[in-house]
Write a protein that holds these residues in place. Structure first.
Motif, PDB file in Angstrom:
ATOM      1  N   LEU A 222       0.822  -1.204   0.000  1.00  0.00           N
ATOM      2  CA  LEU A 222       0.000   0.000   0.000  1.00  0.00           C
ATOM      3  C   LEU A 222       0.858   1.257   0.000  1.00  0.00           C
ATOM      4  N   THR A 223       0.305   2.325  -0.570  1.00  0.00           N
ATOM      5  CA  THR A 223       0.809   3.681  -0.354  1.00  0.00           C
ATOM      6  C   THR A 223      -0.366   4.519   0.144  1.00  0.00           C
ATOM      7  N   THR A 224      -0.082   5.453   1.004  1.00  0.00           N
ATOM      8  CA  THR A 224      -1.147   6.302   1.534  1.00  0.00           C
ATOM      9  C   THR A 224      -0.616   7.697   1.796  1.00  0.00           C
ATOM     10  N   ASP A 225      -1.503   8.671   1.679  1.00  0.00           N
ATOM     11  CA  ASP A 225      -1.146  10.061   1.933  1.00  0.00           C
ATOM     12  C   ASP A 225      -2.416  10.833   2.259  1.00  0.00           C
ATOM     13  N   CYS A 226      -2.260  12.015   2.826  1.00  0.00           N
ATOM     14  CA  CYS A 226      -3.399  12.846   3.208  1.00  0.00           C
ATOM     15  C   CYS A 226      -3.379  14.157   2.426  1.00  0.00           C
ATOM     16  N   TRP A 227      -4.574  14.721   2.248  1.00  0.00           N
ATOM     17  CA  TRP A 227      -4.734  15.935   1.440  1.00  0.00           C
ATOM     18  C   TRP A 227      -5.916  16.730   1.970  1.00  0.00           C
ATOM     19  N   LYS A 228      -5.775  18.033   1.962  1.00  0.00           N
ATOM     20  CA  LYS A 228      -6.840  18.904   2.446  1.00  0.00           C
ATOM     21  C   LYS A 228      -7.474  19.636   1.278  1.00  0.00           C
ATOM     22  N   SER A 229      -8.787  19.479   1.135  1.00  0.00           N
ATOM     23  CA  SER A 229      -9.528  20.173   0.084  1.00  0.00           C
ATOM     24  C   SER A 229      -9.642  21.651   0.445  1.00  0.00           C
ATOM     25  N   SER A 230      -9.139  22.503  -0.426  1.00  0.00           N
ATOM     26  CA  SER A 230      -9.163  23.941  -0.148  1.00  0.00           C
ATOM     27  C   SER A 230     -10.569  24.511  -0.249  1.00  0.00           C
ATOM     28  N   HIS A 231     -11.474  23.843  -0.970  1.00  0.00           N
ATOM     29  CA  HIS A 231     -12.834  24.348  -1.146  1.00  0.00           C
ATOM     30  C   HIS A 231     -13.775  23.845  -0.058  1.00  0.00           C
ATOM     31  N   GLN A 232     -13.577  22.610   0.369  1.00  0.00           N
ATOM     32  CA  GLN A 232     -14.434  22.061   1.418  1.00  0.00           C
ATOM     33  C   GLN A 232     -13.862  22.271   2.818  1.00  0.00           C
ATOM     34  N   LYS A 233     -12.556  22.569   2.893  1.00  0.00           N
ATOM     35  CA  LYS A 233     -11.864  22.649   4.186  1.00  0.00           C
ATOM     36  C   LYS A 233     -11.966  21.317   4.917  1.00  0.00           C
ATOM     37  N   VAL A 234     -11.856  20.236   4.150  1.00  0.00           N
ATOM     38  CA  VAL A 234     -11.980  18.878   4.680  1.00  0.00           C
ATOM     39  C   VAL A 234     -10.735  18.092   4.283  1.00  0.00           C
ATOM     40  N   GLU A 235     -10.245  17.243   5.181  1.00  0.00           N
ATOM     41  CA  GLU A 235      -9.071  16.436   4.908  1.00  0.00           C
ATOM     42  C   GLU A 235      -9.486  15.045   4.449  1.00  0.00           C
ATOM     43  N   TYR A 236      -8.769  14.546   3.431  1.00  0.00           N
ATOM     44  CA  TYR A 236      -9.016  13.213   2.893  1.00  0.00           C
ATOM     45  C   TYR A 236      -7.742  12.386   2.983  1.00  0.00           C
ATOM     46  N   MET A 237      -7.927  11.084   3.067  1.00  0.00           N
ATOM     47  CA  MET A 237      -6.811  10.138   3.016  1.00  0.00           C
ATOM     48  C   MET A 237      -7.033   9.194   1.841  1.00  0.00           C
ATOM     49  N   VAL A 238      -6.011   9.035   1.018  1.00  0.00           N
ATOM     50  CA  VAL A 238      -6.099   8.132  -0.125  1.00  0.00           C
ATOM     51  C   VAL A 238      -5.237   6.907   0.167  1.00  0.00           C
ATOM     52  N   ILE A 239      -5.747   5.737  -0.197  1.00  0.00           N
ATOM     53  CA  ILE A 239      -5.025   4.474  -0.036  1.00  0.00           C
ATOM     54  C   ILE A 239      -4.968   3.797  -1.395  1.00  0.00           C
ATOM     55  N   THR A 240      -3.760   3.480  -1.846  1.00  0.00           N
ATOM     56  CA  THR A 240      -3.558   2.882  -3.162  1.00  0.00           C
ATOM     57  C   THR A 240      -2.897   1.522  -3.005  1.00  0.00           C
ATOM     58  N   ALA A 241      -3.415   0.524  -3.712  1.00  0.00           N
ATOM     59  CA  ALA A 241      -2.883  -0.842  -3.657  1.00  0.00           C
ATOM     60  C   ALA A 241      -1.970  -1.102  -4.850  1.00  0.00           C
ATOM     61  N   HIS A 242      -0.882  -1.809  -4.579  1.00  0.00           N
ATOM     62  CA  HIS A 242       0.072  -2.211  -5.619  1.00  0.00           C
ATOM     63  C   HIS A 242       0.284  -3.717  -5.495  1.00  0.00           C
ATOM     64  N   PHE A 243       0.073  -4.445  -6.592  1.00  0.00           N
ATOM     65  CA  PHE A 243       0.204  -5.900  -6.546  1.00  0.00           C
ATOM     66  C   PHE A 243       0.416  -6.429  -7.957  1.00  0.00           C
ATOM     67  N   VAL A 244       0.722  -7.724  -8.023  1.00  0.00           N
ATOM     68  CA  VAL A 244       0.906  -8.400  -9.308  1.00  0.00           C
ATOM     69  C   VAL A 244      -0.258  -9.355  -9.519  1.00  0.00           C
ATOM     70  N   ARG A 659      -9.867  18.585  -9.066  1.00  0.00           N
ATOM     71  CA  ARG A 659     -10.842  18.809 -10.136  1.00  0.00           C
ATOM     72  C   ARG A 659     -12.242  18.409  -9.700  1.00  0.00           C
ATOM     73  N   VAL A 660     -12.329  17.263  -8.996  1.00  0.00           N
ATOM     74  CA  VAL A 660     -13.636  16.771  -8.575  1.00  0.00           C
ATOM     75  C   VAL A 660     -14.284  17.728  -7.584  1.00  0.00           C
ATOM     76  N   ILE A 661     -13.500  18.212  -6.610  1.00  0.00           N
ATOM     77  CA  ILE A 661     -14.048  19.100  -5.583  1.00  0.00           C
ATOM     78  C   ILE A 661     -13.663  20.537  -5.932  1.00  0.00           C
ATOM     79  N   ASP A 662     -14.188  21.031  -7.037  1.00  0.00           N
ATOM     80  CA  ASP A 662     -13.920  22.417  -7.428  1.00  0.00           C
ATOM     81  C   ASP A 662     -14.899  23.340  -6.688  1.00  0.00           C
ATOM     82  N   PRO A 663     -14.774  24.659  -6.849  1.00  0.00           N
ATOM     83  CA  PRO A 663     -15.644  25.578  -6.093  1.00  0.00           C
ATOM     84  C   PRO A 663     -17.132  25.337  -6.308  1.00  0.00           C
ATOM     85  N   TYR A 664     -17.513  24.790  -7.470  1.00  0.00           N
ATOM     86  CA  TYR A 664     -18.923  24.581  -7.770  1.00  0.00           C
ATOM     87  C   TYR A 664     -19.450  23.261  -7.212  1.00  0.00           C
ATOM     88  N   ARG A 665     -18.550  22.412  -6.709  1.00  0.00           N
ATOM     89  CA  ARG A 665     -18.971  21.093  -6.234  1.00  0.00           C
ATOM     90  C   ARG A 665     -18.539  20.867  -4.788  1.00  0.00           C
TER      91      ARG A 665
END
Length: 709
Positions: A222-244, A659-665
């Protein structure tokens, strides 16, 4: 990804009237027997012409050597075939029907002088692609009674919205509906609410397929990191899987993009990861987790390591479980190096801003560059938060270092003039940063294994720093000193992942460890011994797992064999097959005196003819080819090589989040955000579409040409 690919046709090619008219298959094949001429000979040169219905078509043989005349129509041709064929006459008087698309020729037969009998109403028709079409797949046969499928159309649109991150409101756009009706007159407008529901259905469908894929995987990193949406003022965590996967192809999938409640403690991170693993039912398959060097990540990984140690056995006692992001470490080293020339970078940056402020200033600077015989015509203004763009800005500015003083003569208010000593220091820094940029580009890849390249790239960085520490320039020595302190903090001790992964690259084996460790570590002999011990410890674990699987397979197979033997009762094969089967079971479980790891290490390194770098070689492909020879060691390589040594794959997801969480969304719910981010990633993987990253790019400053007349 081939597994579970969608059967939906995203966009069917728009038919060009007169270019893709259907041709009956049965009669086409019968006419091929009568005579299709695929080549054009000098004796059969033709001139294609489609006449009007009542027009007499006669070839005006104006030029000498003209040897072909088109027939005059005796009566109106009513077959639709003539939309795509024209009758020509060859020199010998033979009549041919020539296709206006492929120029193939069919014999003209029948009383109607038609190359094809168009009498069958239910006959299937060929679907020609336009020349130069980039569509990978178009159904070769489309029945005449094919009906418009509204559900398939909506599914295709949902795939498009997810993969390209389009807003739901696109469905209600007037011009979008007009375009769709122009292409498909039966298309019916649907609301944003309906298409949102469709996207959720596609998301759930793809999630089931991905669950089956991860369930079949041996180990998942796994890889994981956190990010704060500047429009929602909400923090998200993404988890990505790597495998064969089962085809030995490296796979990367975003599993989760979830809201992390404040204050984002280590406990929150650990609980969020564990909850994701439970939902996906892969907590028993986790091999490693790669994170950046934030303090809360260290605490979260310690907590997860303790949890996993209670419920499962971690490889090598958990020493491989926590992977520090290599790209993040390199970034910290570079920041320490750039800090020492921060004032010079500021002068260069502000100077380029001044020049780019008006067309007149750019023209004057271009004149100054022309006078100094500088041929380049481009400067760059960096993104201060991205050191690689700062490096590019300095490299380009170095080419114009002699033009800046001359430009100051045109612009008395231009005061951003680095000294000659400053430029020398910038050049020395850029020579060092060039190595860091190359290393970052290599280790940040996600479409190929990077763990096996980790050691050689760290070795390259260490060599560069050691060389800089011996420089006669006090400035460079001071800069490198700070960078080496950071290097020793993170890579001063033996790093098992980068060593073991490099050994499992057949081009390196233990030779690279023996070559690099004396430069990396003072106690290199002890560290080399530690790597060997870890290798054999891990191999023993995989050997035990392999033997367990063989015994289970033999146990399950015994009943089947007994059933087969019962069928062979009364024949001469029963007892012999039973005896041979028992012999194979006993022999197959016997371990050879020399292990696969010993044989692998004793063999010479793999050398590919003409190979100069890492681009043309894929270690996973090599192990796939040799998996029958190394039945146990190949399983070990299959799990180790996919380990991601950077979190770049997870960080790249944030560009989609922006892009998904733009000012209009900004009012989107967290479930909808996760559906859009994860579903978009899965659909792109299914269709082999590369995501275009949205990030802040450097500004190119193009200088105008100087008129020398």
């Amino acid at each position: 990804m081939d597994d579970g690919g969608s059967t939906t046709n995203l966009l069917s090619p728009i038919k060009d009237m007169g270019a893709e008219t259907g041709v009956g298959i049965d009669n086409l094949s019968s006419q091929l027997v009568h005579g299709m001429d695929h080549t054009t000979t000098p004796n059969e040169d033709t001139t294609s012409h489609i006449p009007n219905e009542n027009e007499s078509v006669t070839e005006k043989n104006n030029e000498a050597g003209e040897d072909e005349v088109q027939l005059t129509r005796k009566r109106k041709k009513t077959s639709k075939v003539w939309d795509d064929f024209v009758v020509v006459t060859l020199r010998d008087g033979a009549k041919k029907a020539e296709c206006t698309h492929c120029k193939s020729r069919l014999a003209v037969t029948g009383s109607a002088e038609s190359p094809i009998n168009n009498g069958k109403k239910n006959q299937q028709k060929l679907n020609f692609q336009p020349s130069g079409c980039d569509v990978d797949f178009v159904p070769p046969l489309i029945g005449p009674d094919t009906k418009y499928d509204e559900n398939k159309m909506r599914e295709a649109i949902a795939n498009w919205i997810l993969s390209t991150e389009q807003p739901f409101a696109t469905m209600e756009d007037v011009m979008f509906v007009k375009m769709m009706k122009t292409t498909t007159p039966l298309f019916e407008k649907v609301s944003r609410v309906t298409i949102t529901s469709d996207c959720f259905k596609v998301y759930e469908h793809e999630k089931k397929k991905l669950k089956a894929l991860t369930k079949a995987a041996s180990k998942i990193s796994l890889t994981t990191d956190c990010w704060k949406s500047s429009h929602q003022k909400v923090e998200y965590m993404v988890i990505t899987a790597h495998f064969v996967d089962h085809n030995w192809r490296l796979q990367k999938r975003v599993l989760s993009f979830v809201h992390v409640p404040p204050p984002r403690t280590a406990v929150d991170i650990a609980d969020g990861i564990y909850k994701c693993l439970q939902e996906w039912e892969i907590k028993d398959k986790i091999f490693t987790i790669s994170v950046d060097n934030a303090a809360y990540n260290d605490k979260a990984l310690r907590r997860l390591k303790e949890t996993f140690s209670r419920v499962k056995k971690l490889s090598c006692g958990g020493r491989l479980f926590h992977i520090r992001c290599c790209a993040h470490i390199l970034n910290l080293l570079v920041k320490d190096g750039l800090a020492i020339i921060d004032h010079i970078i500021g002068d260069v940056r502000e100077g380029i801003k001044y020049i780019n402020n008006s067309e007149g200033r750019r023209l004057n600077f271009s004149k100054a560059a022309h006078q100094m015989q500088i041929r380049d015509r481009k400067l760059m203004l960096d993104v201060p938060t991205r050191w690689n763009s700062t490096y590019d800005m300095l490299c380009m500015a170095l080419k114009f270092k002699d033009a800046f003083p001359r430009y100051a003569e045109y612009e008395p208010h231009f005061h951003h003039l680095p000294t000659d000593e400053d430029w020398e220091n910038v050049q020395s820094v850029c020579e060092i940063l060039k190595v860091f940029k190359v290393c970052t580009n290599i280790i940040s890849g996600s479409d190929y294994p990077t763990a096996n390249l980790y050691l050689i790239e760290v070795f390259r960085v260490k060599q560069t720093l050691d060389k800089g520490s011996l420089s006669a320039n006090d400035f460079i020595r001071d800069m490198v000193k700070k960078m080496k302190e950071k290097f020793d903090k993170y890579w001063g001790e033996c790093h098992l992942v980068m060593a073991i992964a490099s050994v499992l690259d057949p081009r390196f084996k233990m030779k690279l460890v023996e070559f690099c460790f004396p430069t990396l570590y003072q106690n290199s002999d002890e560290n080399i011994k530690e790597v060997k011990n870890a290798l054999y410890e891990m191999y023993s674990e995989y050997l035990e797992m392999h033997d367990t699987l063989v015994r289970e397979s033999a146990a399950h197979g015994s009943e089947h064999e007994r059933n087969v033997l019962r069928l062979n009762e009364g024949t001469s094969l029963g007892s012999e097959w039973e005896a041979f089967g028992e012999f194979i079971k006993a022999v197959d479980l016997e371990r050879p005196e020399k292990s696969e790891l010993d044989m692998y290490l004793e063999e010479g390194v793999y050398r590919e003819k003409g190979q100069t770098g890492t681009e043309s070689f894929n270690a996973l492909e090599w192990w796939n080819v040799h998996k029958l020879k190394y039945r146990v060691l190949s399983l070990m390589a299959r799990d180790v090589l996919p380990i991601p040594i950077s979190t770049v794959a997870s960080k790249a997801t944030f560009s989609a989040g922006g892009r998904v969480i733009d000012p209009y969304r900004a009012s989107l719910g967290s479930d909808t955000v996760q559906m859009l981010i994860c579903g978009g990633d899965w659909i792109r993987q299914v269709h082999g579409v590369k995501k275009k990253l949205k990030e802040e790019f450097p500004i190119e400053v193009l200088l105008p040409e100087v008129n020398t007349k």
